[in-house]
Design a protein around this motif. Structure first.
Motif, mmCIF file in Angstrom:
data_model
loop_
_atom_site.group_PDB
_atom_site.id
_atom_site.type_symbol
_atom_site.label_atom_id
_atom_site.label_comp_id
_atom_site.label_asym_id
_atom_site.label_seq_id
_atom_site.Cartn_x
_atom_site.Cartn_y
_atom_site.Cartn_z
ATOM 1 N N SER A 9 -13.138 32.213 16.995
ATOM 2 C CA SER A 9 -13.221 30.766 17.123
ATOM 3 C C SER A 9 -12.026 30.147 16.406
ATOM 4 O O SER A 9 -11.319 30.818 15.655
ATOM 5 N N PHE A 10 -11.822 28.854 16.635
ATOM 6 C CA PHE A 10 -10.707 28.168 15.995
ATOM 7 C C PHE A 10 -10.842 28.250 14.470
ATOM 8 O O PHE A 10 -9.857 28.508 13.764
ATOM 9 N N PHE A 11 -12.051 28.056 13.960
ATOM 10 C CA PHE A 11 -12.280 28.079 12.511
ATOM 11 C C PHE A 11 -11.988 29.463 11.936
ATOM 12 O O PHE A 11 -11.365 29.587 10.871
ATOM 13 N N LYS A 12 -12.415 30.510 12.637
ATOM 14 C CA LYS A 12 -12.183 31.866 12.156
ATOM 15 C C LYS A 12 -10.687 32.181 12.135
ATOM 16 O O LYS A 12 -10.190 32.799 11.188
ATOM 17 N N ILE A 13 -9.972 31.742 13.180
ATOM 18 C CA ILE A 13 -8.524 31.959 13.228
ATOM 19 C C ILE A 13 -7.834 31.250 12.071
ATOM 20 O O ILE A 13 -6.955 31.809 11.408
ATOM 21 N N LEU A 14 -8.272 30.012 11.805
ATOM 22 C CA LEU A 14 -7.689 29.218 10.715
ATOM 23 C C LEU A 14 -7.918 29.899 9.365
ATOM 24 O O LEU A 14 -6.986 30.017 8.550
ATOM 25 N N VAL A 15 -9.141 30.361 9.120
ATOM 26 C CA VAL A 15 -9.473 31.011 7.852
ATOM 27 C C VAL A 15 -8.656 32.289 7.667
ATOM 28 O O VAL A 15 -8.076 32.535 6.598
ATOM 29 N N LEU A 16 -8.591 33.118 8.714
ATOM 30 C CA LEU A 16 -7.841 34.373 8.637
ATOM 31 C C LEU A 16 -6.350 34.105 8.407
ATOM 32 O O LEU A 16 -5.688 34.824 7.644
ATOM 33 N N TYR A 17 -5.837 33.070 9.065
ATOM 34 C CA TYR A 17 -4.420 32.724 8.928
ATOM 35 C C TYR A 17 -4.111 32.301 7.493
ATOM 36 O O TYR A 17 -3.122 32.749 6.893
ATOM 37 N N VAL A 18 -4.959 31.452 6.927
ATOM 38 C CA VAL A 18 -4.757 30.980 5.549
ATOM 39 C C VAL A 18 -4.886 32.137 4.560
ATOM 40 O O VAL A 18 -4.089 32.242 3.610
ATOM 41 N N LEU A 19 -5.873 33.009 4.769
ATOM 42 C CA LEU A 19 -6.045 34.164 3.883
ATOM 43 C C LEU A 19 -4.828 35.080 3.942
ATOM 44 O O LEU A 19 -4.397 35.634 2.917
ATOM 45 N N PHE A 20 -4.262 35.236 5.132
ATOM 46 C CA PHE A 20 -3.064 36.060 5.299
ATOM 47 C C PHE A 20 -1.912 35.484 4.475
ATOM 48 O O PHE A 20 -1.184 36.211 3.793
ATOM 49 N N ILE A 21 -1.749 34.157 4.528
ATOM 50 C CA ILE A 21 -0.686 33.495 3.769
ATOM 51 C C ILE A 21 -0.898 33.675 2.268
ATOM 52 O O ILE A 21 0.042 33.980 1.524
ATOM 53 N N LEU A 22 -2.137 33.509 1.807
ATOM 54 C CA LEU A 22 -2.441 33.665 0.385
ATOM 55 C C LEU A 22 -2.174 35.095 -0.083
ATOM 56 O O LEU A 22 -1.659 35.314 -1.192
ATOM 57 N N CYS A 23 -2.493 36.065 0.750
ATOM 58 C CA CYS A 23 -2.217 37.466 0.421
ATOM 59 C C CYS A 23 -0.714 37.710 0.291
ATOM 60 O O CYS A 23 -0.260 38.429 -0.612
ATOM 61 N N CYS A 24 0.059 37.086 1.190
ATOM 62 C CA CYS A 24 1.520 37.233 1.150
ATOM 63 C C CYS A 24 2.086 36.645 -0.140
ATOM 64 O O CYS A 24 3.003 37.218 -0.749
ATOM 65 N N ILE A 25 1.544 35.508 -0.558
ATOM 66 C CA ILE A 25 2.001 34.874 -1.805
ATOM 67 C C ILE A 25 1.708 35.777 -3.000
ATOM 68 O O ILE A 25 2.563 35.961 -3.883
ATOM 69 N N LEU A 26 0.503 36.355 -3.044
ATOM 70 C CA LEU A 26 0.135 37.249 -4.139
ATOM 71 C C LEU A 26 1.014 38.499 -4.151
ATOM 72 O O LEU A 26 1.466 38.943 -5.214
ATOM 73 N N LEU A 27 1.265 39.060 -2.970
ATOM 74 C CA LEU A 27 2.118 40.246 -2.883
ATOM 75 C C LEU A 27 3.538 39.931 -3.330
ATOM 76 O O LEU A 27 4.189 40.752 -3.992
ATOM 77 N N PHE A 28 4.012 38.746 -2.975
ATOM 78 C CA PHE A 28 5.358 38.345 -3.388
ATOM 79 C C PHE A 28 5.428 38.215 -4.904
ATOM 80 O O PHE A 28 6.439 38.560 -5.523
#
Length: 301
Positions: free
Chosen positions: A61-80
């Motif tokens: 769903s749109f909400f699930k895509i949005l949540v996964l996308y934001v979590l992906f970005i947050l993971c990238c920030i932590l890894l950086f």
């Protein structure tokens, strides 16, 4: 050479001429304004692009895509934050592929090579060639930025030899393409001419001004046109307005997040690290979204 390419060349050299009347400080300011406007905007509709890619998959769903996308970005920030050197290397590699894919997007129309590792490697080499031309002409500034981000001190010769290696490999790949089909001769001549244009821009302009010219005029604007065509069927002013309206909230959120980074950073070096971690965080998912979008739609250049 189509109208868009001619327009890009004219605007590029006009921007190059304009920089002679703008102080380095103002160049930096204007460059960041354009990067944060058109540059960030061209990735602000990733959620809707991804939604259309997954339109037949009822599990997303749109909400699930949005949540996964934001979590992906947050993971990238932590890894950086924890692995700055590794993520910086991957950021350059992914950016190289992304720039090359956009620049050579019409090659994906060839169904027999659309999923070819050879084609993807060739696109990556092209994008890395653009990046390392910029790095070579401004190696001291680039080394300083890398040192601020990753605490690694690079020798200028590393950038130079990396550029030589990329040029060599790109030449080999180009020869292989020509041997497969001579019809690519005109295409290669045109792309070599573009590389000459980029080299002149990077040589004459400052680091941020040269990057802005390429990133906004040659990458972001064509990418926006491609995304509008994918989302709404074709590119028109009305469809661009639809694109802008849907992207606007996410674009503003991105700018707000970057503003928070700036507010909580106590010094310029810290902000530089946060700024590039932010760029890397939004670049990785954007590259994956556009990669899949291109394989769902056919473009001409």
């Amino acid at each position: 050479m189509n109208f868009i390419s001619k327009f890009s060349i004219i605007i590029s050299f006009f921007s190059l001429w304009l920089c002679s009347f703008v102080s380095p400080v103002n160049q930096l300011f204007i460059g960041f304004v354009f990067i944060l406007s058109f540059g960030i905007l061209h990735g602000s509709n990733d959620i809707f692009v991804l939604k259309k890619i997954l339109i037949k998959n009822e599990n997303f769903s749109f909400f699930k895509i949005l949540v996964l996308y934001v979590l992906f970005i947050l993971c990238c920030i932590l890894l950086f934050y924890y692995f700055p050197s590794l993520i910086l290397f991957l950021f350059i590699l992914f950016s190289g592929y992304h720039f090359g894919e956009q620049q050579l997007i019409f090659l994906n129309n060839k169904t027999e090579s659309s999923s070819s590792l050879f084609l993807q490697s060739y696109q990556t080499l092209y994008g890395l060639l653009i990046l390392f031309l910029l790095f070579e002409f401004h190696n001291k500034e680039v080394i300083s930025v890398i040192s601020d981000i990753s605490k690694i001190s690079l020798h200028p010769e590393l950038i130079t030899y990396s550029l030589y290696t990329i040029v060599f490999l790109f030449s080999i790949f180009s020869i292989v393409i020509l041997k497969k089909n001579l019809k690519y001769k005109d295409f290669l001549i045109k792309e070599l001419f573009y590389l000459l244009v980029f080299s002149i821009i990077f040589k004459v302009a400052s680091l941020i001004w040269g990057f802005t010219i390429y990133f906004v005029i040659w990458h972001s604007l064509p990418s926006i046109m491609n995304q509008v065509s994918f989302l709404y069927g074709d590119f028109s002013f009305n469809n661009f307005l639809k694109y802008f309206k849907t992207a606007l909230p996410y674009w503003l959120i991105s700018l707000f997040g970057l503003g928070l980074f700036y507010f909580f950073s106590n010094e310029l070096k810290l902000f530089n690290s946060l700024f590039f971690s932010f760029l890397a965080a939004i670049t990785f998912p954007h590259v994956l979204v556009i990669y899949n979008m291109i394989r769902k739609f056919k473009y001409t250049k």
